[in-house]
Design an enzyme around this catalytic site. Structure first.
Site, PDB file in Angstrom:
ATOM      1  N   GLY A 167       4.397  -2.354   7.347  1.00 54.84           N
ATOM      2  CA  GLY A 167       5.642  -1.813   7.870  1.00 54.84           C
ATOM      3  C   GLY A 167       5.397  -1.138   9.202  1.00 54.84           C
ATOM      4  N   ARG A 168       6.263  -0.217   9.534  1.00 55.29           N
ATOM      5  CA  ARG A 168       6.100   0.527  10.786  1.00 55.29           C
ATOM      6  C   ARG A 168       5.028   1.587  10.614  1.00 55.29           C
ATOM      7  NH1 ARG A 168      10.224   1.373  15.202  1.00 55.29           N
ATOM      8  NH2 ARG A 168      10.907  -0.770  15.397  1.00 55.29           N
ATOM      9  N   ASP A 169       4.163   1.723  11.616  1.00 56.07           N
ATOM     10  CA  ASP A 169       3.152   2.775  11.662  1.00 56.07           C
ATOM     11  C   ASP A 169       2.301   2.803  10.395  1.00 56.07           C
ATOM     12  OD1 ASP A 169       1.799   4.753  13.016  1.00 56.07           O
ATOM     13  OD2 ASP A 169       2.988   6.382  12.152  1.00 56.07           O
ATOM     14  N   HIS A 170       1.818   1.643   9.985  1.00 54.10           N
ATOM     15  CA  HIS A 170       0.964   1.541   8.794  1.00 54.10           C
ATOM     16  C   HIS A 170      -0.312   2.367   9.009  1.00 54.10           C
ATOM     17  CE1 HIS A 170      -0.438  -0.758   5.184  1.00 54.10           C
ATOM     18  NE2 HIS A 170      -1.598  -0.366   5.658  1.00 54.10           N
ATOM     19  N   ALA A 171      -0.608   3.251   8.042  1.00 55.11           N
ATOM     20  CA  ALA A 171      -1.835   4.063   8.070  1.00 55.11           C
ATOM     21  C   ALA A 171      -1.974   4.910   9.331  1.00 55.11           C
ATOM     22  CB  ALA A 171      -3.082   3.197   7.893  1.00 55.11           C
ATOM     23  N   HIS A 222      11.309   2.102   0.314  1.00 58.37           N
ATOM     24  CA  HIS A 222      10.059   1.438  -0.098  1.00 58.37           C
ATOM     25  C   HIS A 222      10.347   0.330  -1.110  1.00 58.37           C
ATOM     26  CE1 HIS A 222       9.098   5.805   0.641  1.00 58.37           C
ATOM     27  NE2 HIS A 222       8.426   5.209   1.596  1.00 58.37           N
ATOM     28  N   GLN A 236       0.854  -1.196   0.000  1.00 55.58           N
ATOM     29  CA  GLN A 236       0.000   0.000   0.000  1.00 55.58           C
ATOM     30  C   GLN A 236       0.880   1.233   0.000  1.00 55.58           C
ATOM     31  OE1 GLN A 236      -3.415   0.947   0.992  1.00 55.58           O
ATOM     32  NE2 GLN A 236      -2.908   2.976   1.681  1.00 55.58           N
ATOM     33  N   THR A 237       0.595   2.181  -0.879  1.00 59.17           N
ATOM     34  CA  THR A 237       1.373   3.420  -0.804  1.00 59.17           C
ATOM     35  C   THR A 237       0.529   4.619  -1.180  1.00 59.17           C
ATOM     36  OG1 THR A 237       3.356   4.586  -1.544  1.00 59.17           O
ATOM     37  CG2 THR A 237       2.302   3.193  -3.165  1.00 59.17           C
ATOM     38  N   ARG A 238       0.886   5.742  -0.594  1.00 61.55           N
ATOM     39  CA  ARG A 238       0.286   7.004  -0.998  1.00 61.55           C
ATOM     40  C   ARG A 238       1.395   8.012  -1.276  1.00 61.55           C
ATOM     41  NH1 ARG A 238      -0.866   6.692   4.837  1.00 61.55           N
ATOM     42  NH2 ARG A 238      -0.204   8.603   5.835  1.00 61.55           N
ATOM     43  N   HIS A 293      10.797   5.611  -2.654  1.00 57.75           N
ATOM     44  CA  HIS A 293      12.243   5.782  -2.610  1.00 57.75           C
ATOM     45  C   HIS A 293      12.868   4.420  -2.331  1.00 57.75           C
ATOM     46  CE1 HIS A 293      11.589   9.996  -3.028  1.00 57.75           C
ATOM     47  NE2 HIS A 293      10.800  10.017  -1.981  1.00 57.75           N
TER      48      HIS A 293
END
Ligand SMILES: [Zn+2]
Length: 392
Positions: free
Chosen positions: A292-296, A207, A198-200, A204
């Site tokens: 990953g860390r702190d998703h959403a 990611h 998931q990305t917004r 880099h």
């Protein structure tokens, strides 16, 4: 028989969008109904229902569904569901509707009729209860809490049909994949285990590294970006898409990564949102979701690993799409390569870390961006975008 993970809820995909051949007639019919305004989040939910991404939901939730999803992460029939999908109206509008009535759902910003709902229930909710469970806070400055607190006073529940996908198919073309289509594409490529990323943001090297770790242990990676409304200052989807594609074309083997987008609007619910992101990806045919860390997350409302840990609290069989829990990724000058917080033993002072603010500064001022941080093909696209902002 498909080897992909089955859709959520035990049945087949349940897209609520009226077939294109029948849409004109259905829209003309809906235009004659009472029009009720829906917010951008509700529009996004309607599109998600339309494409089948919210399978097995048949519409906006009634009271029992709302309550069970908030307190127990379940639908009334026991199927796992971690975030309520509701439609709210101002009391005077809700009062004018009768139970059993069919109404047209119109985008509050444009007035366009996008769907139709049969009113089954009108009810009020305990917003504090919703926020406490879903967002783990009632702080009104949390962007998700703020939306719940400012929504209409009365919720309307009932089955819907979607009559439009808005501008998405025309604007995003091949990027806009519906769950049926992503599944067909995975099958065509012979993929069985697929990891969603998931990305917004543009991607880099950190990611890229995350995505590659996921691709190593599955058949392919589904780079899935948020096309719904973003926060101010976010890079527009068209630019992001080109930057991500440049990374895929230059640094991934052909047939290992697919880029697509979907019309969700972020709720910033951290752990609960990670769960619904996985549920949605199951509908798209993905067996795994990179968490990953702190998703959403947003601000410092959630601890870094909360979104990974919540998957361990689910009951057996709740969700077939599993998390790929990956620690923070970075370039380490001591390791002399990409590394993660899980395995790199070196002091953080040896890790390359560039804040979002600092990135924007480097890109817009034409400063050099370290090759360890971002690929030159990606940097070129982002630089061009920031330059266009400066001269606009
Ligand atoms: Zn290291």
């Amino acid at each position: 028989m498909s080897k992909l993970v089955p859709p959520h809820g035990g049945g087949s995909l349940n897209p609520l969008l009226v077939l294109i051949a029948n849409r004109g007639e259905a829209l003309r019919r809906a235009e004659r109904l009472k029009k009720i305004p829906i917010t951008s989040r509700e529009v996004s939910d309607l599109f998600m229902l339309g494409m089948g991404a919210y399978t097995p939901l048949a519409g906006f939730m009634g009271y029992d569904e709302w309550r069970a999803s908030v307190t127990d992460m379940k639908l009334a029939n026991g199927v796992f569901w971690p975030i309520p999908i509701t439609l709210s109206l101002a009391r005077n509008i809700a009062d004018s509707l009768a139970v059993g009535e069919e109404v047209a759902l119109a985008d509050a910003e444009t007035g366009d009729v996008l769907g139709q709902l049969t009113v089954r229930e009108k009810y009020t909710i305990d917003r504090d209860l919703e926020c406490k469970h879903v967002f783990r806070t009632t702080d009104p400055t949390h962007p998700g809490v703020e939306k719940v607190m400012s929504q209409g006073e009365v919720n309307i529940g009932g089955p819907v049909i979607a009559l439009s996908e808005g501008e998405y198919p025309a604007k995003y073309k091949d990027l806009y994949l519906r769950p049926e289509e992503s599944r067909a594409e995975f099958e065509r490529r012979g993929w069985k285990q697929v990891a969603a990323f998931q990305t917004r943001n543009p991607m880099h090297r950190s990611h890229e590294h995350l995505a590659k770790i996921a691709a190593e242990v599955t058949d392919g990676i589904f780079i899935h970006q948020v096309l719904g409304k973003l926060k101010e200052g976010d890079i527009p989807a068209e630019v992001r898409t080109r930057a991500i594609q440049a990374m895929i074309d230059n640094y991934f083997k052909p047939n290992i990564a697919i880029q697509a987008g979907y019309p969700i609007e972020m709720r910033y619910a951290g752990p609960r949102e990670a769960l619904i992101h996985a549920l949605i990806r199951q509908n798209f045919g993905c067996s795994h979701l990179v968490v990953g860390r702190d998703h959403a997350g947003v601000g410092s409302y959630y601890a870094p690993l909360d979104a990974q840990r919540i998957f361990d609290e689910l009951w057996e069989g709740a969700l077939l799409c599993k998390p790929l829990k990956i620690d923070v990724t970075f370039y380490c000058y001591k390791c002399n390569g990409m590394a993660t917080g899980k395995t790199c033993p070196h002091d953080p002072k040896h890790h390359l870390s560039v804040s979002g603010t600092r990135q924007r500064e480097m890109l817009s001022k034409g400063e050099d961006v370290p090759a360890e941080f971002s690929r030159p093909e990606v940097v070129a696209i982002l630089r061009e975008y920031y330059r266009s902002l400066a001269t606009a």
